[in-house]
Design a protein around this motif. Structure first.
Motif, PDB file in Angstrom:
ATOM      1  N   LEU A 241     -14.777  -0.358   0.850  1.00  0.00           N
ATOM      2  CA  LEU A 241     -14.025  -1.197   0.511  1.00  0.00           C
ATOM      3  C   LEU A 241     -14.481  -2.405  -0.127  1.00  0.00           C
ATOM      4  CD1 LEU A 241     -11.021  -0.533   2.958  1.00  0.00           C
ATOM      5  CD2 LEU A 241     -10.970   0.162   0.610  1.00  0.00           C
TER       6      LEU A 241
ATOM      7  N   GLN B  86      -7.837  -3.226  -2.819  1.00  0.00           N
ATOM      8  CA  GLN B  86      -7.976  -2.259  -1.768  1.00  0.00           C
ATOM      9  C   GLN B  86      -6.666  -1.209  -2.032  1.00  0.00           C
ATOM     10  OE1 GLN B  86      -8.327  -3.406   2.353  1.00  0.00           O
ATOM     11  NE2 GLN B  86     -10.162  -4.766   1.730  1.00  0.00           N
ATOM     12  N   ASN B  87      -5.530  -1.725  -2.388  1.00  0.00           N
ATOM     13  CA  ASN B  87      -4.483  -1.004  -2.654  1.00  0.00           C
ATOM     14  C   ASN B  87      -4.621   0.076  -3.887  1.00  0.00           C
ATOM     15  OD1 ASN B  87      -2.927  -2.536  -0.597  1.00  0.00           O
ATOM     16  ND2 ASN B  87      -1.967  -3.541  -2.175  1.00  0.00           N
TER      17      ASN B  87
ATOM     18  N   PHE C 152      -6.730   2.656  -2.449  1.00  0.00           N
ATOM     19  CA  PHE C 152      -6.295   3.641  -1.578  1.00  0.00           C
ATOM     20  C   PHE C 152      -5.199   4.645  -2.375  1.00  0.00           C
ATOM     21  CE2 PHE C 152      -6.114   0.679   2.195  1.00  0.00           C
ATOM     22  CZ  PHE C 152      -6.883   1.326   3.189  1.00  0.00           C
ATOM     23  N   TYR C 153      -4.586   3.865  -3.613  1.00  0.00           N
ATOM     24  CA  TYR C 153      -4.007   5.066  -4.583  1.00  0.00           C
ATOM     25  C   TYR C 153      -4.901   5.908  -5.145  1.00  0.00           C
ATOM     26  CZ  TYR C 153      -0.770   6.306  -8.198  1.00  0.00           C
ATOM     27  OH  TYR C 153      -0.010   7.047  -9.130  1.00  0.00           O
TER      28      TYR C 153
ATOM     29  N   ALA D  41       0.984  -1.029  -0.060  1.00  0.00           N
ATOM     30  CA  ALA D  41      -0.064   0.074   0.097  1.00  0.00           C
ATOM     31  C   ALA D  41       0.741   1.182  -0.078  1.00  0.00           C
ATOM     32  CB  ALA D  41      -1.055   0.073   1.134  1.00  0.00           C
TER      33      ALA D  41
ATOM     34  N   ASP E 100      -5.623  -0.903   7.984  1.00  0.00           N
ATOM     35  CA  ASP E 100      -6.139  -1.770   7.068  1.00  0.00           C
ATOM     36  C   ASP E 100      -5.308  -2.883   7.191  1.00  0.00           C
ATOM     37  OD1 ASP E 100      -7.863  -2.521   4.753  1.00  0.00           O
ATOM     38  OD2 ASP E 100      -5.824  -2.507   3.848  1.00  0.00           O
TER      39      ASP E 100
ATOM     40  N   ALA F  31      -4.636   9.726   6.885  1.00  0.00           N
ATOM     41  CA  ALA F  31      -4.529   8.627   5.743  1.00  0.00           C
ATOM     42  C   ALA F  31      -3.530   7.725   6.003  1.00  0.00           C
ATOM     43  CB  ALA F  31      -4.266   9.368   4.253  1.00  0.00           C
TER      44      ALA F  31
ATOM     45  N   ILE G 164     -11.828  10.937   4.001  1.00  0.00           N
ATOM     46  CA  ILE G 164     -11.376  10.058   3.302  1.00  0.00           C
ATOM     47  C   ILE G 164     -12.582   9.129   2.696  1.00  0.00           C
ATOM     48  CG2 ILE G 164     -10.082   7.803   3.527  1.00  0.00           C
ATOM     49  CD1 ILE G 164      -8.190   9.157   5.298  1.00  0.00           C
TER      50      ILE G 164
ATOM     51  N   MET H 283     -13.823   8.150  -0.898  1.00  0.00           N
ATOM     52  CA  MET H 283     -13.843   6.839  -1.361  1.00  0.00           C
ATOM     53  C   MET H 283     -15.140   6.565  -2.048  1.00  0.00           C
ATOM     54  SD  MET H 283     -12.433   4.106   1.396  1.00  0.00           S
ATOM     55  CE  MET H 283     -10.481   4.007   1.674  1.00  0.00           C
TER      56      MET H 283
ATOM     57  N   ILE I 127      -4.060   3.382   6.470  1.00  0.00           N
ATOM     58  CA  ILE I 127      -3.249   2.216   5.772  1.00  0.00           C
ATOM     59  C   ILE I 127      -2.835   1.291   6.996  1.00  0.00           C
ATOM     60  CG2 ILE I 127      -1.266   1.812   4.366  1.00  0.00           C
ATOM     61  CD1 ILE I 127      -1.734   4.238   3.133  1.00  0.00           C
TER      62      ILE I 127
END
Length: 238
Positions: A183, A194-195, A198-199, A41, A150, A143, A218, A222, A147
């Motif tokens: 997610l 999920q990665n 996040f990106y 991530a 998660d 953020a 956040i 999303m 990560i």
């Protein structure tokens, strides 16, 4: 005159519950996949050079080069753009800081680096490993915390050992539930993992130029990303 006797017993004592807990946490972090998930991530997050670290690296590299030349050793320095750090390695027949100038230099190494390790060199002599972060993620603290959360939550045993329910404030719980639900929707309704999510979120964060990022914001980002993907406003391969 009686003998002067100095004795210490370093035998292993019975482990305490705390020792057993620490060992299990350490094992889960190394072998449970948490580090891999976290690294994957974080690798997607844009990196920036920390000016102070860059200055310290260049200064120590020059000083270490002179020290190694004086003591007939060798030196290696690298700014690693693949693993995102810098390091200086000194290989010397022996290491001794034996005058005020050398001791002041040793203090500078400690002050200007993040870790220093002295270890035997495989070829003989001593290796001095100096590590400087050099890079940092362009990432608001909220953020980054998400990560970490998660990555740990992907390992149920590690999350249980660490009591992750206490890692956020009670008022954060609704936003965490929103994020987890989003997610899950990304996993089931799109081709993104999920990665990737996040990106995508961090790309939106950078475009917004908002320095006060909260878990609520956040979650909102999303939702925007999910809406764009599901409604054709954003190619999943972008």
């Amino acid at each position: 005159m009686d003998d002067l006797i100095y004795e210490k017993d370093y035998r292993q004592v019975e482990p305490t519950e705390r020792d057993e807990w620490s060992e299990e946490v350490y094992d889960r972090v190394l072998n449970g996949g948490m580090l891999k998930a976290y690294s994957e991530a974080m690798d997607k997050i844009p990196k920036i050079i920390v000016p102070e670290d860059k200055k310290n690296y260049e200064y120590l590299l020059e000083r270490c080069d002179a020290f190694v030349k004086q003591h007939h050793g060798r030196i290696e320095g690298i700014v690693d753009y693949h693993h995102w750090h810098s390091e200086i390695n000194l290989f010397l027949p022996f290491v001794e800081f034996d005058d005020p100038e050398d001791l002041a230099f040793l203090k500078e190494i400690a002050d200007k680096s993040h870790t220093v390790c002295f270890s035997p060199d495989e070829e003989g002599g001593i290796r001095v490993h100096i590590f400087i972060n050099y890079f940092d993620e362009w990432l608001p603290e909220g953020a980054k915390q998400l990560i970490e959360y998660d990555a740990i939550m992907k390992d149920e045993r590690l999350a249980s050992l660490l009591g992750m329910q206490d890692s956020f404030k009670p008022e954060d719980e609704p936003d965490l539930e929103r994020i987890e639900a989003l997610l899950e929707r990304f996993e089931t309704e799109t081709d993104l993992n999920q990665n990737d999510v996040f990106y995508g979120v961090f790309q939106l964060i950078m475009k917004s130029k908002d320095e006060d990022i909260t878990l609520g914001k956040i979650a909102n980002l999303m939702e925007v990303l999910l809406y764009l993907v599901l409604n054709g406003g954003l190619d999943q391969e972008e």
